[in-house]
Write an enzyme that holds these catalytic residues in place. Structure first.
Site, PDB file in Angstrom:
ATOM      1  N   CYS A  13       4.237  -4.548   5.962  1.00  0.00           N
ATOM      2  CA  CYS A  13       4.094  -4.637   7.418  1.00  0.00           C
ATOM      3  C   CYS A  13       5.313  -5.384   7.955  1.00  0.00           C
ATOM      4  CB  CYS A  13       2.769  -5.279   7.823  1.00  0.00           C
ATOM      5  SG  CYS A  13       2.583  -7.030   7.420  1.00  0.00           S
ATOM      6  N   ASN A  16       4.382  -9.788   6.955  1.00  0.00           N
ATOM      7  CA  ASN A  16       3.710 -10.036   5.684  1.00  0.00           C
ATOM      8  C   ASN A  16       2.772 -11.234   5.729  1.00  0.00           C
ATOM      9  OD1 ASN A  16       4.592 -10.857   2.268  1.00  0.00           O
ATOM     10  ND2 ASN A  16       3.126  -9.347   2.929  1.00  0.00           N
ATOM     11  N   CYS A  18      -0.419 -10.694   7.890  1.00  0.00           N
ATOM     12  CA  CYS A  18      -1.717 -10.184   8.354  1.00  0.00           C
ATOM     13  C   CYS A  18      -2.111  -8.897   7.628  1.00  0.00           C
ATOM     14  CB  CYS A  18      -1.705  -9.940   9.864  1.00  0.00           C
ATOM     15  SG  CYS A  18      -1.548 -11.429  10.870  1.00  0.00           S
ATOM     16  N   ARG A  19      -1.498  -7.795   8.022  1.00  0.00           N
ATOM     17  CA  ARG A  19      -1.928  -6.489   7.529  1.00  0.00           C
ATOM     18  C   ARG A  19      -1.620  -6.249   6.057  1.00  0.00           C
ATOM     19  NH1 ARG A  19       1.050  -2.939  11.868  1.00  0.00           N
ATOM     20  NH2 ARG A  19       2.541  -4.630  11.548  1.00  0.00           N
ATOM     21  N   SER A  20      -0.376  -6.422   5.656  1.00  0.00           N
ATOM     22  CA  SER A  20      -0.035  -6.103   4.256  1.00  0.00           C
ATOM     23  C   SER A  20      -0.701  -7.057   3.258  1.00  0.00           C
ATOM     24  CB  SER A  20       1.477  -5.998   4.049  1.00  0.00           C
ATOM     25  OG  SER A  20       2.159  -7.162   4.425  1.00  0.00           O
ATOM     26  N   ASP A 133      -1.798  -4.164  14.492  1.00  0.00           N
ATOM     27  CA  ASP A 133      -1.384  -5.522  14.151  1.00  0.00           C
ATOM     28  C   ASP A 133      -2.343  -6.501  14.832  1.00  0.00           C
ATOM     29  OD1 ASP A 133      -0.152  -7.925  13.601  1.00  0.00           O
ATOM     30  OD2 ASP A 133       1.843  -7.236  14.148  1.00  0.00           O
TER      31      ASP A 133
END
Length: 165
Positions: A13, A16, A18-20, A133
């Site tokens: 993301c 690095n 939150c999402r990934s 996000d």
């Protein structure tokens, strides 16, 4: 790739945090539950270096912890050498996918790229490409669910492609 070499997956993301890392944590849990932790290695990275060395966002970590997933890594930035290290480079959204595609130095590197939601049939049917996000919004639980669905499909693809059963 030799059958003795582990299959490496990197979720990417922007920052690095939150999402990934959420996708990384979900995938690690799914891989462990499938008894494949010695065959599939999972990491995450960001296209930006904004948060290098920081832990996952506390809100992402809390959403994951509620589901029995620990986000215990620290942020790092995706680099050119990572195309060599990973067989699967999975972007969280079209923006980061585009950045990674421009970063790829060859067609072989570019073929390693995919979007996480491409592995979730419901997302594909609804033409939803991006994992939103959650950094500025309060949708961490929804992002976890999206990562769960995408990682489930990705794991199935890896198991099938590499005949891991």
């Amino acid at each position: 790739m030799s059958s003795s070499q582990p299959i490496r997956v990197c979720f990417v993301c922007l920052g690095n945090i939150c999402r990934s890392p959420t996708a990384e944590g979900v995938m690690k849990k799914l891989v462990a539950e499938a008894g494949l932790s010695d065959r599939i290695l999972v990491e995450s990275a960001g296209t930006g270096g904004y948060h290098v060395g920081e832990p996952a966002d506390r809100r992402s970590a809390a959403a994951a912890r509620k589901r029995g997933v620990e986000l215990d890594g620290s942020a790092k930035q995706f680099g050119l050498d990572d195309f060599t290290r990973f067989e699967y480079v999975v972007a969280m959204d079209k923006r980061n996918f585009g950045f990674l595609k421009r970063l790829a130095r060859s067609g072989n590197e570019a073929t390693k790229l995919s979007l996480l939601r491409a592995f979730d049939p419901a997302s594909v049917a609804q033409q939803q490409d991006d994992v939103p996000d959650p950094y500025f919004e309060d949708n961490f639980d929804a992002v976890f669910d999206i990562c769960q669905a995408g990682c489930t499909g990705l794991l199935a693809k890896i198991v099938e492609e590499h005949k891991l059963r």
